[in-house]
Each structure stands twice: as C-alpha cells, then as structure tokens.
Design a protein around this motif. Structure first.
Motif, PDB file in Angstrom:
ATOM      1  N   UNK A  58      48.389  -0.663  60.894  1.00 48.08           N
ATOM      2  CA  UNK A  58      47.362  -1.863  59.944  1.00 48.08           C
ATOM      3  C   UNK A  58      47.911  -2.565  59.423  1.00 48.08           C
ATOM      4  N   UNK A  59      48.854  -1.632  58.213  1.00 43.62           N
ATOM      5  CA  UNK A  59      49.330  -2.754  57.116  1.00 43.62           C
ATOM      6  C   UNK A  59      50.131  -4.257  57.233  1.00 43.62           C
ATOM      7  N   UNK A  60      50.867  -3.651  59.176  1.00 41.12           N
ATOM      8  CA  UNK A  60      50.991  -5.001  59.569  1.00 41.12           C
ATOM      9  C   UNK A  60      50.601  -6.035  60.282  1.00 41.12           C
ATOM     10  N   UNK A  61      49.499  -5.613  60.610  1.00 38.63           N
ATOM     11  CA  UNK A  61      48.382  -6.396  61.715  1.00 38.63           C
ATOM     12  C   UNK A  61      47.481  -6.977  60.209  1.00 38.63           C
ATOM     13  N   UNK A  62      47.308  -5.758  59.146  1.00 37.49           N
ATOM     14  CA  UNK A  62      46.308  -6.341  58.514  1.00 37.49           C
ATOM     15  C   UNK A  62      44.918  -6.554  58.555  1.00 37.49           C
ATOM     16  N   UNK A  63      44.972  -4.706  59.476  1.00 34.08           N
ATOM     17  CA  UNK A  63      43.343  -4.227  60.062  1.00 34.08           C
ATOM     18  C   UNK A  63      43.397  -2.708  59.351  1.00 34.08           C
ATOM     19  N   UNK A  64      42.637  -1.718  59.452  1.00 37.63           N
ATOM     20  CA  UNK A  64      42.363  -1.101  59.288  1.00 37.63           C
ATOM     21  C   UNK A  64      43.267   0.497  59.996  1.00 37.63           C
ATOM     22  N   UNK A  65      43.145   1.233  59.587  1.00 37.59           N
ATOM     23  CA  UNK A  65      43.710   2.480  60.630  1.00 37.59           C
ATOM     24  C   UNK A  65      43.087   2.947  61.455  1.00 37.59           C
ATOM     25  N   UNK A  66      41.671   2.852  61.328  1.00 39.73           N
ATOM     26  CA  UNK A  66      40.582   3.177  62.192  1.00 39.73           C
ATOM     27  C   UNK A  66      40.946   2.315  63.245  1.00 39.73           C
ATOM     28  N   UNK A  67      40.945   0.626  63.091  1.00 41.60           N
ATOM     29  CA  UNK A  67      40.784  -0.274  64.194  1.00 41.60           C
ATOM     30  C   UNK A  67      42.402   0.203  65.163  1.00 41.60           C
ATOM     31  N   UNK A  68      43.977   0.673  65.021  1.00 45.76           N
ATOM     32  CA  UNK A  68      44.963   0.678  64.915  1.00 45.76           C
ATOM     33  C   UNK A  68      44.238   1.809  66.055  1.00 45.76           C
ATOM     34  N   UNK A  69      43.952   2.590  65.921  1.00 48.91           N
ATOM     35  CA  UNK A  69      43.538   3.997  66.673  1.00 48.91           C
ATOM     36  C   UNK A  69      42.923   3.677  67.841  1.00 48.91           C
ATOM     37  N   UNK A  70      41.800   2.616  67.469  1.00 49.89           N
ATOM     38  CA  UNK A  70      40.656   2.939  68.718  1.00 49.89           C
ATOM     39  C   UNK A  70      41.951   1.882  69.860  1.00 49.89           C
ATOM     40  N   UNK A  71      42.111   0.809  69.635  1.00 50.23           N
ATOM     41  CA  UNK A  71      43.397  -0.236  70.517  1.00 50.23           C
ATOM     42  C   UNK A  71      44.782   0.300  70.442  1.00 50.23           C
ATOM     43  N   UNK A 124      44.317   3.526  71.928  1.00 53.84           N
ATOM     44  CA  UNK A 124      43.974   5.204  72.426  1.00 53.84           C
ATOM     45  C   UNK A 124      43.149   3.908  73.451  1.00 53.84           C
ATOM     46  N   UNK A 125      42.991   2.648  73.588  1.00 50.37           N
ATOM     47  CA  UNK A 125      42.465   2.179  74.541  1.00 50.37           C
ATOM     48  C   UNK A 125      40.677   2.398  74.691  1.00 50.37           C
ATOM     49  N   UNK A 126      40.719   1.932  73.349  1.00 49.48           N
ATOM     50  CA  UNK A 126      38.891   2.255  72.819  1.00 49.48           C
ATOM     51  C   UNK A 126      38.365   1.189  72.064  1.00 49.48           C
ATOM     52  N   UNK A 127      39.758   0.075  72.036  1.00 52.25           N
ATOM     53  CA  UNK A 127      39.257  -1.042  71.364  1.00 52.25           C
ATOM     54  C   UNK A 127      37.793  -1.225  71.887  1.00 52.25           C
ATOM     55  N   UNK A 128      37.965  -2.147  72.888  1.00 50.23           N
ATOM     56  CA  UNK A 128      36.924  -2.841  73.798  1.00 50.23           C
ATOM     57  C   UNK A 128      35.443  -1.978  73.815  1.00 50.23           C
ATOM     58  N   UNK A 129      35.775  -0.894  74.138  1.00 55.14           N
ATOM     59  CA  UNK A 129      34.750  -0.025  73.583  1.00 55.14           C
ATOM     60  C   UNK A 129      34.273   0.153  71.992  1.00 55.14           C
ATOM     61  N   UNK A 130      34.449   0.114  71.236  1.00 51.37           N
ATOM     62  CA  UNK A 130      34.520  -0.042  70.207  1.00 51.37           C
ATOM     63  C   UNK A 130      33.824  -1.188  69.541  1.00 51.37           C
ATOM     64  N   UNK A 131      34.070  -2.127  69.988  1.00 49.59           N
ATOM     65  CA  UNK A 131      33.781  -3.644  69.965  1.00 49.59           C
ATOM     66  C   UNK A 131      34.916  -4.449  68.672  1.00 49.59           C
ATOM     67  N   UNK A 132      36.031  -4.218  69.475  1.00 47.10           N
ATOM     68  CA  UNK A 132      36.680  -5.196  68.264  1.00 47.10           C
ATOM     69  C   UNK A 132      37.340  -6.478  69.368  1.00 47.10           C
ATOM     70  N   UNK A 133      37.619  -7.599  68.700  1.00 49.25           N
ATOM     71  CA  UNK A 133      37.225  -8.603  69.402  1.00 49.25           C
ATOM     72  C   UNK A 133      39.263  -8.580  70.682  1.00 49.25           C
ATOM     73  N   UNK A 134      39.281  -9.255  71.443  1.00 53.17           N
ATOM     74  CA  UNK A 134      40.262  -9.478  71.953  1.00 53.17           C
ATOM     75  C   UNK A 134      41.256  -9.902  71.592  1.00 53.17           C
ATOM     76  N   UNK A 135      41.097 -10.817  70.527  1.00 55.14           N
ATOM     77  CA  UNK A 135      42.207 -11.159  69.767  1.00 55.14           C
ATOM     78  C   UNK A 135      42.660 -10.241  68.969  1.00 55.14           C
ATOM     79  N   UNK A 136      41.934  -9.281  68.396  1.00 52.37           N
ATOM     80  CA  UNK A 136      42.602  -8.173  67.267  1.00 52.37           C
ATOM     81  C   UNK A 136      43.797  -7.182  68.326  1.00 52.37           C
TER      82      UNK A 136
END
Length: 262
Positions: A10-23, A25-37
């Motif tokens: 999360x620190x390296x990618x400059x995103x939240x910990x929850x965002x990393x967790x979703x990604x 765990x293959x839940x990024x798209x479901x949680x509305x996270x952009x393809x770029x992130x």
C-alpha cells in the motif's frame, strides 16, 4: 529478510491497505477499483515478491490450497515418480503438496493423518496401510476429499486409482509360461491388502489353467519382517526349491517388483 505485508504494498503503490487487500484477493473489480489501480497494485506486489500468509488465507477462506500426500516410502522410485507427477499437477493450479512416508506402519499412518488434519489440508491422497480403513472412514465423515492410490479397501466407497493387479499378474505369468517356464515360484507377503491378493490370484489362476500350479513354490514373507530377514528367507527358499526356473516377486524389496529367471 523482512516479510513483505500488504501495508508495504500500500505504501509503495500509494493506495489504502483495504485497496491492496481487495486486489490481492481478486475482489478489486467487484469493489469498483479501476483497472489501472489494480494493475499498479499487482505490479508492486510482484516487484516486492509478496507471498500471502497461508494461515491468514486459511482463516479468511477456510482453504489452505494444500494437499496431504501419504505414501509407503517416498524414497521408493515408484512413489517418488508418483509424487513428482502429483506435485506438478498441484503446482499448475497453485496448490502445494505435503509429503509423508508411513513405512508401512499403521500407527504412523494415523499420526500423519491427524497432523495433516490439524494443518487443515484441503484433501488427501493416500496409499493406505493394512488397518487404515476406519481412519479413511473418518476422513469421509469429515467430508475431506480423499483419493486412495495403488490399493483400496473392498466395500469402502471412496475414490481410488489402481492398476488391474489381477490382469497384470495373470498376463505376466502367462508370458513366463509361453517362454517355457513351467515351474514358476512366487514371493508375496502376509499383508491382507487387496492388491497383494489379486496379484497372487492372477498368478495362481494362470498356472491352474496349465495344470502346473504348485503351492510349495509360493513363499509368503512376514510383512513386518526386516529387509535382512526377507532376503535371508528368499535365499533359503531358492536353495530348497531349486526345481523352479523363474520367480515372480510381488512385494517391494530394495525398490523392485518383478520377475527373475534362473
């Protein structure tokens, strides 16, 4: 070396910990996270060589993506080759394999199953020992996927992968008969496992068809005997039954199982 966590990603990618967790765990798209992130997080995770905790994954999903492989002797060539194939297949679907050897000991087999249950493996591949039927029943009752290899228990409803022991032994004996061998000795063991019985049945029936079956040419080795005692018993048997021309060996001895001519 420091263990990489999702906080580091999360620190390296400059995103939240929850965002990393979703990604991860293959839940990024479901949680509305952009393809770029999603792509950025995945690249950072790969760059940092991130490996998810098996324990954490197990707590979250109830799965460890692991298989318990229990065989008689992992150093034996047959079981070593079998293990390699299983490992390759498991790796192709992102599973790991835990190897265990029983040494043909039933108590050891039960201990290994208990240990693998505590490790929460997702399934079992087992070469069972002679008295393991009740323990296999327990795995079935616990709804643990289980497959038996090389041997099985007649009447027990469980998936198993075995060769046609009767047909193989019958065919091999007839091959020796066709080669001119009439006095064919056999070395088996005292195990009550079905595969050993079927091998001897195939051998006996082939000779009975020829009218040459001789029970005195059958040697049953004590299943729990030492390797040295088995060799001594076989040598003694050969010396006494010198009339035979061929010997059919069913049991594992120094990693061999096959026929010999004299």
């Amino acid at each position: 070396m420091k263990k990489i966590t999702i906080k580091d990603i999360a620190t390296e990618a400059q995103v939240s910990i929850s965002t990393v967790s979703f990604v991860i765990n293959d839940k990024g798209e479901k949680m509305g996270i952009s393809p770029a992130v999603i792509k950025k997080v995945q690249e950072v995770a790969e760059k940092l060589n991130y490996r998810p905790s098996m324990i954490a994954t197990s707590l979250r999903t109830g799965k460890t993506r692991s298989i318990g492989l229990i065989v008689e002797d992992i150093s034996n060539q047959f079981f070593a080759d079998l293990a390699r194939v299983i490992e390759d297949e498991a790796k192709s679907i992102d599973y790991r394999v835990f190897y265990c050897s029983t040494g043909g000991d039933n108590e050891r087999s039960e201990e290994l199953i208990n240990s693998l249950l505590q490790a929460n493996v997702d399934g079992f591949i087992i070469t069972p020992t002679q008295n393991l039927e009740e323990k296999i029943d327990l795995l079935i009752k616990l709804r643990k996927p289980v497959v038996l290899v090389d041997r099985y228990f007649p009447g027990q409803r469980v998936s198993h992968v075995v060769m046609d022991n009767y047909e193989a032994s019958n065919t091999a004996t007839k091959f020796l008969i066709n080669k001119g061998c009439k006095k064919i000795a056999v070395v088996n063991n005292t195990s009550e496992m079905v595969q050993m019985k079927l091998r001897e049945d195939g051998y006996r029936d082939a000779l009975k068809e020829e009218g040459t079956y001789d029970e005195s040419l059958v040697l049953h080795l004590d299943y729990n005997s030492t390797e040295e005692n088995k060799v001594a018993d076989i040598l003694s048997f050969f010396e006494k039954k010198h009339r035979h021309r061929c010997c059919f060996i069913f049991n594992q001895l120094h990693g061999t199982c096959g026929t010999s001519g004299f």
